[in-house]
Design a protein around this motif. Structure first.
Motif, PDB file in Angstrom:
ATOM      1  N   GLN A  43      15.636  -7.369 101.186  1.00 36.71           N
ATOM      2  CA  GLN A  43      16.706  -8.316 100.908  1.00 36.71           C
ATOM      3  C   GLN A  43      17.130  -9.059 102.171  1.00 36.71           C
ATOM      4  O   GLN A  43      17.445 -10.255 102.124  1.00 36.71           O
ATOM      5  N   ALA A  44      17.112  -8.373 103.309  1.00 31.00           N
ATOM      6  CA  ALA A  44      17.461  -9.023 104.570  1.00 31.00           C
ATOM      7  C   ALA A  44      16.453 -10.113 104.916  1.00 31.00           C
ATOM      8  O   ALA A  44      16.818 -11.171 105.435  1.00 31.00           O
ATOM      9  N   LEU A  45      15.188  -9.881 104.599  1.00 32.50           N
ATOM     10  CA  LEU A  45      14.149 -10.879 104.880  1.00 32.50           C
ATOM     11  C   LEU A  45      14.212 -12.043 103.902  1.00 32.50           C
ATOM     12  O   LEU A  45      13.652 -13.110 104.193  1.00 32.50           O
ATOM     13  N   MET A  46      14.876 -11.842 102.771  1.00 35.89           N
ATOM     14  CA  MET A  46      14.999 -12.924 101.796  1.00 35.89           C
ATOM     15  C   MET A  46      16.074 -13.928 102.183  1.00 35.89           C
ATOM     16  O   MET A  46      16.116 -15.034 101.659  1.00 35.89           O
ATOM     17  N   ARG A  47      16.963 -13.520 103.101  1.00 32.38           N
ATOM     18  CA  ARG A  47      17.996 -14.447 103.546  1.00 32.38           C
ATOM     19  C   ARG A  47      17.342 -15.541 104.359  1.00 32.38           C
ATOM     20  O   ARG A  47      16.539 -15.284 105.247  1.00 32.38           O
ATOM     21  N   THR A  48      17.730 -16.782 104.065  1.00 31.14           N
ATOM     22  CA  THR A  48      17.061 -17.923 104.690  1.00 31.14           C
ATOM     23  C   THR A  48      18.017 -18.734 105.546  1.00 31.14           C
ATOM     24  O   THR A  48      17.870 -19.938 105.708  1.00 31.14           O
ATOM     25  N   ASP A  49      19.038 -18.084 106.116  1.00 29.92           N
ATOM     26  CA  ASP A  49      19.933 -18.802 107.019  1.00 29.92           C
ATOM     27  C   ASP A  49      19.187 -19.290 108.245  1.00 29.92           C
ATOM     28  O   ASP A  49      19.451 -20.348 108.780  1.00 29.92           O
ATOM     29  N   GLU A  50      18.235 -18.476 108.707  1.00 30.85           N
ATOM     30  CA  GLU A  50      17.415 -18.855 109.846  1.00 30.85           C
ATOM     31  C   GLU A  50      15.968 -18.885 109.407  1.00 30.85           C
ATOM     32  O   GLU A  50      15.515 -18.009 108.677  1.00 30.85           O
ATOM     33  N   PRO A  51      15.172 -19.865 109.840  1.00 30.24           N
ATOM     34  CA  PRO A  51      13.771 -19.918 109.463  1.00 30.24           C
ATOM     35  C   PRO A  51      13.010 -18.708 109.981  1.00 30.24           C
ATOM     36  O   PRO A  51      13.309 -18.189 111.052  1.00 30.24           O
ATOM     37  N   ARG A 106       2.065  12.460 106.514  1.00 31.13           N
ATOM     38  CA  ARG A 106       3.424  12.039 106.879  1.00 31.13           C
ATOM     39  C   ARG A 106       3.299  10.669 107.539  1.00 31.13           C
ATOM     40  O   ARG A 106       2.504  10.491 108.464  1.00 31.13           O
ATOM     41  N   LEU A 107       4.041   9.695 107.043  1.00 32.28           N
ATOM     42  CA  LEU A 107       3.957   8.341 107.558  1.00 32.28           C
ATOM     43  C   LEU A 107       5.217   7.994 108.344  1.00 32.28           C
ATOM     44  O   LEU A 107       6.338   8.229 107.881  1.00 32.28           O
ATOM     45  N   LYS A 108       5.004   7.455 109.544  1.00 27.70           N
ATOM     46  CA  LYS A 108       6.099   6.910 110.339  1.00 27.70           C
ATOM     47  C   LYS A 108       6.037   5.388 110.182  1.00 27.70           C
ATOM     48  O   LYS A 108       5.228   4.712 110.819  1.00 27.70           O
ATOM     49  N   VAL A 109       6.884   4.848 109.314  1.00 22.97           N
ATOM     50  CA  VAL A 109       6.837   3.429 108.962  1.00 22.97           C
ATOM     51  C   VAL A 109       7.870   2.675 109.793  1.00 22.97           C
ATOM     52  O   VAL A 109       9.078   2.934 109.694  1.00 22.97           O
ATOM     53  N   GLU A 110       7.397   1.739 110.623  1.00 28.05           N
ATOM     54  CA  GLU A 110       8.287   0.915 111.444  1.00 28.05           C
ATOM     55  C   GLU A 110       8.574  -0.377 110.684  1.00 28.05           C
ATOM     56  O   GLU A 110       7.691  -1.215 110.493  1.00 28.05           O
ATOM     57  N   LEU A 111       9.812  -0.527 110.241  1.00 26.23           N
ATOM     58  CA  LEU A 111      10.201  -1.666 109.411  1.00 26.23           C
ATOM     59  C   LEU A 111      10.528  -2.890 110.273  1.00 26.23           C
ATOM     60  O   LEU A 111      10.841  -2.768 111.465  1.00 26.23           O
ATOM     61  N   PRO A 112      10.454  -4.088 109.689  1.00 28.87           N
ATOM     62  CA  PRO A 112      10.745  -5.316 110.447  1.00 28.87           C
ATOM     63  C   PRO A 112      12.147  -5.372 111.030  1.00 28.87           C
ATOM     64  O   PRO A 112      12.374  -6.096 112.003  1.00 28.87           O
ATOM     65  N   ASP A 113      13.107  -4.632 110.442  1.00 31.90           N
ATOM     66  CA  ASP A 113      14.464  -4.635 110.998  1.00 31.90           C
ATOM     67  C   ASP A 113      14.624  -3.619 112.128  1.00 31.90           C
ATOM     68  O   ASP A 113      15.735  -3.296 112.531  1.00 31.90           O
TER      69      ASP A 113
END
Length: 369
Positions: free
Chosen positions: A94-102, A44-51
């Motif tokens: 998809q959220a990480l693909m947004r480039t509004d902020e560097p 069982r994996l507890k995956v902590e995502l960047p968001d």
């Protein structure tokens, strides 16, 4: 005894993107354990995502693939993901693909591309066409280049983050992540922002090519170009990048309002119309061989021309420059205006473009008589 649970964290957003591209999107994961688990062991994996969301995934250990056997103690896992879990992963990507902020820099040093020949130029070739990847990739390898290939922008981004190439040669129309999104994403990554990007495409209109230059494309090459010419052009792109970075003139990229490109791809008239519409200010350097000129702009109007050549009036010089079909341009944003501009009245760029068109029409009419 219950199913063992393992926490999975990513040191950076880019580490997550690499792992997603390599494994997670294929329903796999790799656990860096001190001792590998036997195949078939439930986990069982507890995956902590960047968001900052957390995803709990069930799976089972499997035998390592050949390329994973060198990872000491690592256990590959086959995941049983639901559609909702896949959607959550894709939404994070998809959220990480947004480039509004560097994307913040990770502080690490990019790992150099190291393949069989460390002296050759390394190229990342991105194209959704299998035949294109094989034929062009083999042709470039035969001529001494180190070539890696990717079928779309997402796979290419992962490959570049793992081993930054010397230059990226990419198609525009691709699935999952097209060339435009790919360029924006690469330019938002501090570790990749200085890598030259060359579009390999059939794009021919000024607006599309200008869009590419605005995003940070360094050059355009037709797909029908011979391998020898492709190599010569990307060598030229690399040389220009290195020269500009060394000179520190502020135009090493098209980020921050700068703009750099070739007049073969974007006519000066289209470029000036764009600069006027966006009320840009700065010094527009134009070069064709040994002939150079600089148009100083303020809020989309012409203030002064440096390098009049054989002309006495700056408007006549602009009309000649508008006829150039070859050369290079580079806009240095917000460059200070020369003192001589105080003696010159500002000229709307629209007037210059319309007057140049009128003169061309008259010349054609008189030649037809």
């Amino acid at each position: 005894m219950g199913v063992p649970t393992f926490s999975v964290r990513f040191e950076s957003q880019d580490d997550f993107l690499v792992e997603y591209t390599d494994r997670l999107r294929h329903g796999r994961a790799l656990l860096p354990l001190g001792k590998p688990l036997p195949p078939g062991t439930p986990v069982r994996l507890k995956v902590e995502l960047p968001d900052r969301s957390v995803l709990y995934l069930l799976g089972s250990a499997i035998a390592p693939a050949r390329r994973e056997r060198s990872t000491s103690g690592a256990t590959p896992v086959r995941l049983a993901m639901t559609e909702d879990q896949r959607a959550q992963l894709e939404a994070c990507v998809q959220a990480l693909m947004r480039t509004d902020e560097p994307t913040p820099a990770d502080g690490g040093t990019p790992v150099p591309d190291a393949e069989d020949d460390p002296t050759g130029m390394s190229v990342l070739l991105v194209d959704d066409s299998v035949s294109m990847r094989i034929e062009l990739g083999d042709a470039l390898r035969e001529r001494g280049l180190r070539v890696r290939v990717a079928e779309n922008g997402l796979v290419a981004l992962s490959a570049a983050l793992k081993r930054p190439p010397d230059v990226i040669l990419t198609d525009v129309e691709m699935p999952e992540m097209d060339g435009w999104t790919f360029v924006r994403t690469v330019r938002s990554r501090p570790s990749l922002t200085a890598i030259p990007i060359v579009f390999l495409t059939r794009l021919s209109d000024d607006l599309s090519r200008l869009k590419g230059y605005r995003l940070g494309v360094d050059d355009y090459l037709p797909k029908t170009m011979a391998p020898e010419e492709i190599i010569a052009r990307i060598q030229g792109v690399l040389a220009r990048r290195q020269q500009v970075v060394a000179s520190g003139d502020g135009t090493n990229s098209n980020a921050g309002g700068g703009l750099r490109g070739r007049l073969e791809h974007v006519r000066l008239g289209s470029l000036l119309a764009f600069l006027e519409s966006e009320r840009r200010s700065g010094a527009l350097h134009l070069t064709r061989g040994t002939d150079t000129a600089t148009l100083h702009l303020a809020s989309g109007t012409l203030e002064y021309v440096e390098g009049l050549g054989r002309y006495d009036h700056q408007h006549d010089r602009v009309f000649e420059l508008l006829s150039w079909t070859q050369g290079e341009f580079a806009l240095v944003p917000d460059a200070p205006l020369p003192k001589q501009t105080n003696e010159q009245p500002a000229t709307p760029l629209t007037y210059l473009l319309m007057e140049h068109a009128r003169r061309e029409d008259e010349a054609k009419a008189s030649g037809a008589v």
